[in-house]
Design a protein around this motif. Sequence first.
Motif, PDB file in Angstrom:
ATOM      1  N   PHE A 114      -1.858 -13.736   3.795  1.00 61.31           N
ATOM      2  CA  PHE A 114      -0.856 -13.410   4.806  1.00 61.31           C
ATOM      3  C   PHE A 114      -1.021 -11.960   5.231  1.00 61.31           C
ATOM      4  O   PHE A 114      -1.069 -11.061   4.375  1.00 61.31           O
ATOM      5  CB  PHE A 114       0.563 -13.605   4.256  1.00 61.31           C
ATOM      6  CG  PHE A 114       0.886 -15.007   3.833  1.00 61.31           C
ATOM      7  CD1 PHE A 114       1.478 -15.894   4.700  1.00 61.31           C
ATOM      8  CD2 PHE A 114       0.587 -15.434   2.538  1.00 61.31           C
ATOM      9  CE1 PHE A 114       1.789 -17.185   4.302  1.00 61.31           C
ATOM     10  CE2 PHE A 114       0.889 -16.723   2.135  1.00 61.31           C
ATOM     11  CZ  PHE A 114       1.495 -17.602   3.016  1.00 61.31           C
ATOM     12  N   ILE A 115      -1.083 -11.714   6.532  1.00 62.91           N
ATOM     13  CA  ILE A 115      -1.048 -10.350   7.060  1.00 62.91           C
ATOM     14  C   ILE A 115       0.107 -10.253   8.047  1.00 62.91           C
ATOM     15  O   ILE A 115       0.604 -11.274   8.533  1.00 62.91           O
ATOM     16  CB  ILE A 115      -2.384  -9.943   7.718  1.00 62.91           C
ATOM     17  CG1 ILE A 115      -2.722 -10.894   8.869  1.00 62.91           C
ATOM     18  CG2 ILE A 115      -3.507  -9.923   6.694  1.00 62.91           C
ATOM     19  CD1 ILE A 115      -3.993 -10.503   9.612  1.00 62.91           C
ATOM     20  N   HIS A 116       0.510  -9.039   8.369  1.00 60.24           N
ATOM     21  CA  HIS A 116       1.741  -8.862   9.134  1.00 60.24           C
ATOM     22  C   HIS A 116       1.498  -8.870  10.645  1.00 60.24           C
ATOM     23  O   HIS A 116       0.619  -8.168  11.151  1.00 60.24           O
ATOM     24  CB  HIS A 116       2.453  -7.584   8.691  1.00 60.24           C
ATOM     25  CG  HIS A 116       3.266  -7.793   7.448  1.00 60.24           C
ATOM     26  ND1 HIS A 116       4.635  -7.784   7.445  1.00 60.24           N
ATOM     27  CD2 HIS A 116       2.886  -8.078   6.176  1.00 60.24           C
ATOM     28  CE1 HIS A 116       5.080  -8.023   6.217  1.00 60.24           C
ATOM     29  NE2 HIS A 116       4.029  -8.205   5.438  1.00 60.24           N
ATOM     30  N   ASP A 124       0.793  -1.231   0.000  1.00 60.55           N
ATOM     31  CA  ASP A 124       0.000   0.000   0.000  1.00 60.55           C
ATOM     32  C   ASP A 124       0.824   1.280   0.000  1.00 60.55           C
ATOM     33  O   ASP A 124       0.280   2.384  -0.056  1.00 60.55           O
ATOM     34  CB  ASP A 124      -0.955   0.013   1.193  1.00 60.55           C
ATOM     35  CG  ASP A 124      -0.225  -0.032   2.546  1.00 60.55           C
ATOM     36  OD1 ASP A 124       1.020  -0.065   2.564  1.00 60.55           O
ATOM     37  OD2 ASP A 124      -0.933  -0.056   3.577  1.00 60.55           O
ATOM     38  N   GLY A 125       2.149   1.172   0.095  1.00 62.22           N
ATOM     39  CA  GLY A 125       2.969   2.372   0.191  1.00 62.22           C
ATOM     40  C   GLY A 125       2.920   3.033   1.551  1.00 62.22           C
ATOM     41  O   GLY A 125       3.476   4.118   1.733  1.00 62.22           O
ATOM     42  N   ILE A 126       2.267   2.384   2.510  1.00 67.84           N
ATOM     43  CA  ILE A 126       2.160   2.910   3.876  1.00 67.84           C
ATOM     44  C   ILE A 126       2.877   1.979   4.851  1.00 67.84           C
ATOM     45  O   ILE A 126       3.816   2.387   5.529  1.00 67.84           O
ATOM     46  CB  ILE A 126       0.678   3.075   4.285  1.00 67.84           C
ATOM     47  CG1 ILE A 126      -0.035   4.040   3.327  1.00 67.84           C
ATOM     48  CG2 ILE A 126       0.570   3.580   5.727  1.00 67.84           C
ATOM     49  CD1 ILE A 126      -1.531   4.093   3.524  1.00 67.84           C
ATOM     50  N   LEU A 127       2.430   0.737   4.897  1.00 67.35           N
ATOM     51  CA  LEU A 127       3.111  -0.236   5.757  1.00 67.35           C
ATOM     52  C   LEU A 127       4.529  -0.499   5.267  1.00 67.35           C
ATOM     53  O   LEU A 127       5.458  -0.689   6.051  1.00 67.35           O
ATOM     54  CB  LEU A 127       2.308  -1.540   5.810  1.00 67.35           C
ATOM     55  CG  LEU A 127       2.839  -2.596   6.768  1.00 67.35           C
ATOM     56  CD1 LEU A 127       2.692  -2.147   8.223  1.00 67.35           C
ATOM     57  CD2 LEU A 127       2.133  -3.937   6.562  1.00 67.35           C
ATOM     58  N   VAL A 128       4.675  -0.498   3.960  1.00 69.93           N
ATOM     59  CA  VAL A 128       5.992  -0.635   3.319  1.00 69.93           C
ATOM     60  C   VAL A 128       6.142   0.514   2.323  1.00 69.93           C
ATOM     61  O   VAL A 128       5.146   1.086   1.868  1.00 69.93           O
ATOM     62  CB  VAL A 128       6.135  -2.003   2.614  1.00 69.93           C
ATOM     63  CG1 VAL A 128       6.089  -3.133   3.621  1.00 69.93           C
ATOM     64  CG2 VAL A 128       5.049  -2.191   1.559  1.00 69.93           C
ATOM     65  N   PRO A 129       7.373   0.874   1.959  1.00 66.08           N
ATOM     66  CA  PRO A 129       7.565   2.069   1.128  1.00 66.08           C
ATOM     67  C   PRO A 129       7.113   1.919  -0.318  1.00 66.08           C
ATOM     68  O   PRO A 129       6.914   2.918  -1.007  1.00 66.08           O
ATOM     69  CB  PRO A 129       9.076   2.305   1.212  1.00 66.08           C
ATOM     70  CG  PRO A 129       9.657   0.977   1.583  1.00 66.08           C
ATOM     71  CD  PRO A 129       8.644   0.315   2.462  1.00 66.08           C
ATOM     72  N   ASN A 130       6.968   0.713  -0.779  1.00 65.11           N
ATOM     73  CA  ASN A 130       6.600   0.495  -2.174  1.00 65.11           C
ATOM     74  C   ASN A 130       5.093   0.314  -2.311  1.00 65.11           C
ATOM     75  O   ASN A 130       4.416  -0.110  -1.372  1.00 65.11           O
ATOM     76  CB  ASN A 130       7.307  -0.763  -2.693  1.00 65.11           C
ATOM     77  CG  ASN A 130       7.214  -0.891  -4.194  1.00 65.11           C
ATOM     78  OD1 ASN A 130       7.177   0.094  -4.916  1.00 65.11           O
ATOM     79  ND2 ASN A 130       7.165  -2.122  -4.678  1.00 65.11           N
ATOM     80  N   ASP A 175      -4.263  -1.390   6.264  1.00 66.29           N
ATOM     81  CA  ASP A 175      -5.702  -1.648   6.378  1.00 66.29           C
ATOM     82  C   ASP A 175      -6.011  -3.016   5.781  1.00 66.29           C
ATOM     83  O   ASP A 175      -6.636  -3.131   4.722  1.00 66.29           O
ATOM     84  CB  ASP A 175      -6.485  -0.548   5.662  1.00 66.29           C
ATOM     85  CG  ASP A 175      -7.994  -0.674   5.859  1.00 66.29           C
ATOM     86  OD1 ASP A 175      -8.428  -1.553   6.628  1.00 66.29           O
ATOM     87  OD2 ASP A 175      -8.734   0.097   5.214  1.00 66.29           O
ATOM     88  N   TYR A 176      -5.572  -4.051   6.465  1.00 62.08           N
ATOM     89  CA  TYR A 176      -5.718  -5.408   5.922  1.00 62.08           C
ATOM     90  C   TYR A 176      -7.174  -5.860   5.864  1.00 62.08           C
ATOM     91  O   TYR A 176      -7.545  -6.669   5.006  1.00 62.08           O
ATOM     92  CB  TYR A 176      -4.890  -6.403   6.738  1.00 62.08           C
ATOM     93  CG  TYR A 176      -5.156  -6.351   8.218  1.00 62.08           C
ATOM     94  CD1 TYR A 176      -6.223  -7.026   8.782  1.00 62.08           C
ATOM     95  CD2 TYR A 176      -4.335  -5.603   9.058  1.00 62.08           C
ATOM     96  CE1 TYR A 176      -6.469  -6.961  10.149  1.00 62.08           C
ATOM     97  CE2 TYR A 176      -4.580  -5.528  10.413  1.00 62.08           C
ATOM     98  CZ  TYR A 176      -5.636  -6.213  10.953  1.00 62.08           C
ATOM     99  OH  TYR A 176      -5.890  -6.148  12.298  1.00 62.08           O
ATOM    100  N   GLN A 177      -8.021  -5.346   6.738  1.00 61.48           N
ATOM    101  CA  GLN A 177      -9.418  -5.780   6.728  1.00 61.48           C
ATOM    102  C   GLN A 177     -10.131  -5.352   5.443  1.00 61.48           C
ATOM    103  O   GLN A 177     -10.888  -6.133   4.857  1.00 61.48           O
ATOM    104  CB  GLN A 177     -10.149  -5.247   7.957  1.00 61.48           C
ATOM    105  CG  GLN A 177      -9.698  -5.932   9.249  1.00 61.48           C
ATOM    106  CD  GLN A 177     -10.396  -5.378  10.480  1.00 61.48           C
ATOM    107  OE1 GLN A 177     -10.208  -4.227  10.839  1.00 61.48           O
ATOM    108  NE2 GLN A 177     -11.206  -6.200  11.111  1.00 61.48           N
ATOM    109  N   THR A 178      -9.863  -4.131   4.996  1.00 67.04           N
ATOM    110  CA  THR A 178     -10.446  -3.684   3.735  1.00 67.04           C
ATOM    111  C   THR A 178      -9.959  -4.533   2.571  1.00 67.04           C
ATOM    112  O   THR A 178     -10.730  -4.902   1.671  1.00 67.04           O
ATOM    113  CB  THR A 178     -10.105  -2.204   3.479  1.00 67.04           C
ATOM    114  OG1 THR A 178     -10.723  -1.403   4.495  1.00 67.04           O
ATOM    115  CG2 THR A 178     -10.595  -1.748   2.117  1.00 67.04           C
TER     116      THR A 178
END
Length: 223
Positions: free
Chosen positions: A98-100, A35-41, A70-73
């Motif tokens: 897989f979620i973090h 998403d570019g939020i949790l990770v930079p890409n 926002d893994y639920q979305t």
Amino acid sequence: MQTVPSILEKNPQDLFYQINKLSPYFKRFQIDIADGILVPNKTVQIEEIMKHVTCNIKHITFDFHLMVKDYQTEIEKLLALRSFSEGGKKIIKINYIFIHFDLLPNYQLLTTNYSLPIGLTLNPQDQVDDLARQYNLKEIPFIQIMSVVPGVQGNPFIPDVLNKIEQLRGIGYGKEIFLDGAVNEKTIPVILAKKYQPDFICPGSFLTKTKSLEKNIEYLNKL
């Protein structure tokens, strides 16, 4: 060890190009969604995949690695994607999500609310002891260990994370373990040298960016 190619692409055209290229050799893929939020890409998004199905994928199974806050979305989108059909037949088969772990999801709530199998991903800095304190490992159907800092293909392999496989087995975790990140001909011997190996390896650029695809696939098949 079994191989599940990991595909990280910025747009649906490149995603389906890789699937087309590799599907003669593999029938299961792990798709990275960032998403570019949790990770930079930031990668191709799930709604884009639904709009741009450009190849025959009815015989392929997909795992989705959600590198998103926002893994639920995103799980809701995957449920819609799974229901996507053509001529009354579902054409996208989703296996694992897989979620973090570092997001500390309410795992009981997730498994109650969603019908898709959900596992946890450990980043290089995440510790097995912390995972075991936060969750009942018997309830986690599969765990993925990142052997690179996630987000971008090409980040360097971190060999110390391989000790987490032994730690998980040592505390009685007997379910599937995946290893994702910089899996190639240089790092696989390091993986094989350990007492405990993952059940699945997820090579990325070793397959998607190589000029020696058949040679690399032959190497993986020998495992």
